[in-house]
Design an enzyme around this catalytic site. Structure first.
Site, PDB file in Angstrom:
ATOM      1  CE  LYS A  14       0.874   1.455   4.322  1.00 23.88           C
ATOM      2  NZ  LYS A  14       1.698   2.559   4.589  1.00 23.88           N
ATOM      3  N   PRO A 113       9.403  -4.980   0.111  1.00 18.74           N
ATOM      4  CG  PRO A 113      10.781  -3.332  -0.776  1.00 18.74           C
ATOM      5  CD  PRO A 113       9.416  -3.917  -0.896  1.00 18.74           C
ATOM      6  CB  VAL A 114      11.314  -6.302   5.559  1.00 16.61           C
ATOM      7  CG1 VAL A 114      11.032  -6.319   7.048  1.00 16.61           C
ATOM      8  CG2 VAL A 114      10.973  -7.652   4.927  1.00 16.61           C
ATOM      9  CB  ALA A 119       1.462  -1.845   4.882  1.00 19.08           C
ATOM     10  N   GLY A 120       4.239  -4.230   4.226  1.00 20.29           N
ATOM     11  CA  GLY A 120       4.436  -5.614   3.795  1.00 20.29           C
ATOM     12  C   GLY A 120       4.011  -6.629   4.850  1.00 20.29           C
ATOM     13  N   GLY A 121       4.344  -6.382   6.100  1.00 25.06           N
ATOM     14  CA  GLY A 121       3.972  -7.310   7.179  1.00 25.06           C
ATOM     15  C   GLY A 121       2.464  -7.388   7.345  1.00 25.06           C
ATOM     16  CG  ASP A 155      -1.026   0.041   7.719  1.00 23.08           C
ATOM     17  OD1 ASP A 155      -1.838   0.938   8.016  1.00 23.08           O
ATOM     18  OD2 ASP A 155       0.202   0.211   7.683  1.00 23.08           O
TER      19      ASP A 155
HETATM   20  O1  C5P Z   1      -0.650  -1.432  13.981  1.00 23.73           O
HETATM   21  P1  C5P Z   1       0.765  -1.711  13.595  1.00 23.73           P
HETATM   22  O2  C5P Z   1       1.387  -2.800  14.409  1.00 23.73           O
HETATM   23  O3  C5P Z   1       0.982  -1.876  12.133  1.00 23.73           O
HETATM   24  O4  C5P Z   1       1.546  -0.376  13.973  1.00 23.73           O
HETATM   25  C1  C5P Z   1       2.938  -0.386  14.130  1.00 23.73           C
HETATM   26  C2  C5P Z   1       3.332   0.751  15.057  1.00 23.73           C
HETATM   27  O5  C5P Z   1       3.125   2.020  14.404  1.00 23.73           O
HETATM   28  C3  C5P Z   1       2.537   0.858  16.333  1.00 23.73           C
HETATM   29  O6  C5P Z   1       3.065   0.053  17.340  1.00 23.73           O
HETATM   30  C4  C5P Z   1       2.647   2.354  16.685  1.00 23.73           C
HETATM   31  O7  C5P Z   1       3.871   2.619  17.309  1.00 23.73           O
HETATM   32  C5  C5P Z   1       2.685   3.010  15.309  1.00 23.73           C
HETATM   33  N1  C5P Z   1       1.359   3.489  14.897  1.00 23.73           N
HETATM   34  C6  C5P Z   1       0.822   4.604  15.525  1.00 23.73           C
HETATM   35  N2  C5P Z   1      -0.413   5.062  15.151  1.00 23.73           N
HETATM   36  C7  C5P Z   1      -1.115   4.429  14.177  1.00 23.73           C
HETATM   37  C8  C5P Z   1      -0.591   3.301  13.510  1.00 23.73           C
HETATM   38  C9  C5P Z   1       0.663   2.850  13.911  1.00 23.73           C
HETATM   39  O8  C5P Z   1       1.446   5.197  16.413  1.00 23.73           O
HETATM   40  N3  C5P Z   1      -2.297   4.912  13.841  1.00 23.73           N
END
Ligand code: C5P
Length: 336
Positions: A14, A113-114, A119-121, A155
């Site tokens: 994305k 890519p990581v 948002a690959g993971g 994501d």
């Molecule tokens: O939800 P996800 O694990 O993909 O998010 C990774 C990190 O990105 C979260 O642990 C947080 O530190 C940060 N994040 C955030 N606010 C968001 C989405 C992600 O602070 N709306």
């Protein structure tokens, strides 16, 4: 009779055409308004029955992906297990009933890519949900899968949905964007390095509390008054540009509140962005939390020119041409 041994799902990366970040919430996440856009750079994720759960990762950046229980695809599998599937309304979770091994092995073939802001993971987690729902004959509808996805990561739900969509909350509350079927041509410039998403959000918080004088002293461009508004707003200019299907307007409307933070942590990206604009991109920005840089081109031909020139300019590790929007996670039909 066909014996199904595994289910393979293709899932896109994305971009965020707008990423407006508010202040941190009590749970540590940030309020967001974002315009997600799925592009044609895909991972493939296969789920197969196994004695116990496990994951194998191959391809681009595979050595950087955790293969234990903190792997996002395995977390998605665990989240799905808790959900009653078709004919399992007795409270027994999915994947537990019926004959056959109790575990699942997930194989991820990476092209996204990581730790690159793409948002690959999350994409792999979304693909694992779709694959296991099919493998276990779970029968969950897309809205039900979206609910599980939202619990796994910010994501993940969008990687299921695909297309172009507005994300709110921490990014998981989605509304598909109504727009004509325009195909946009993008060039991605992959960086020689990585950025951690939580660290980039933390850097933005620090920039916003540092005060304008300090920021000016460091030459940081901060896109909005600090601290961020409680409810960041959707960019109506970008939405009307998307409705018009005019790539020039879309290019000028791209924005990312995380960009100053990503640039402060990875200053070389300034050169990459400037090079793409000098070489004729309609717009340029850092992808999500970076460090991938994204450029919009006027046509497929311009994207090819831009990709060739960018790789010659020595301002990135490698480049890829992609188009968007593309659909979210889909099952790859088995080869007969
Ligand atoms: O939800 P996800 O694990 O993909 O998010 C990774 C990190 O990105 C979260 O642990 C947080 O530190 C940060 N994040 C955030 N606010 C968001 C989405 C992600 O602070 N709306």
């Amino acid at each position: 009779m066909t014996i199904v041994t595994g289910v393979t799902v293709r899932v896109p990366a994305k971009l965020n055409l707008q990423l407006a970040v508010g202040p941190p919430r009590a749970d540590g996440y940030h309020h967001l308004v974002t315009v997600f856009h799925a592009v044609s750079l895909f991972d493939e994720v296969t789920a197969e029955p196994a004695e116990r759960d496990g994951v194998t990762v191959t391809g681009e950046g595979a050595d950087r992906v955790p293969v234990g229980q903190d792997n996002l695809a395995l977390r998605a599998v665990a989240a799905l297990r808790g959900v009653p599937g078709k004919g399992q309304g007795t409270g027994q979770g999915m994947g537990r009933a019926g004959p056959g091994p109790a575990g699942v092995h997930i194989t991820i073939a990476k092209r996204i890519p990581v730790a690159a802001g793409l948002a690959g993971g999350s994409a792999d987690a979304a693909a694992a949900l779709v694959a296991c729902n099919d493998l276990w004959d779970g029968g969950l509808s897309q809205p039900q899968l979206l609910e599980v996805a939202a619990r796994v990561g910010s994501d993940v739900a969008f990687a299921l949905l695909g297309g172009t969509a507005v994300g709110r909350g921490r990014g998981e509350r989605l509304t598909p964007a109504l727009a004509p079927a325009t195909r946009y041509h993008w060039v991605l410039a992959f960086a020689d390095g990585h950025l951690s998403t939580p660290e980039v959000y933390a850097a933005l918080d620090r920039l916003r509390t540092a005060g304008p004088a300090n920021r000016a002293g460091r030459g940081e461009r901060v896109p909005r008054d600090q601290p961020g508004p409680a409810e960041p707003g959707l960019d109506t200019g970008l939405m009307s540009a998307l409705r018009s299907g005019d790539a020039g307007l879309v290019g000028r409307a791209l924005s990312n509140d995380l960009q100053p933070a990503a640039l402060s942590m990875f200053p070389a990206l300034r050169k990459t962005l400037a090079a793409g604009l000098e070489l004729g991109a309609l717009g340029a920005l850092v992808a999500g939390s970076g460090p991938t840089c994204v450029f919009l081109a006027a046509s497929a031909e311009r994207a090819l020119d831009l990709a060739v020139s960018m790789s010659g300019a020595g301002v990135c590790r490698s480049v890829a041409r992609v188009t968007g929007p593309v659909p979210g996670a889909v099952i790859v039909p088995p080869v007969k």
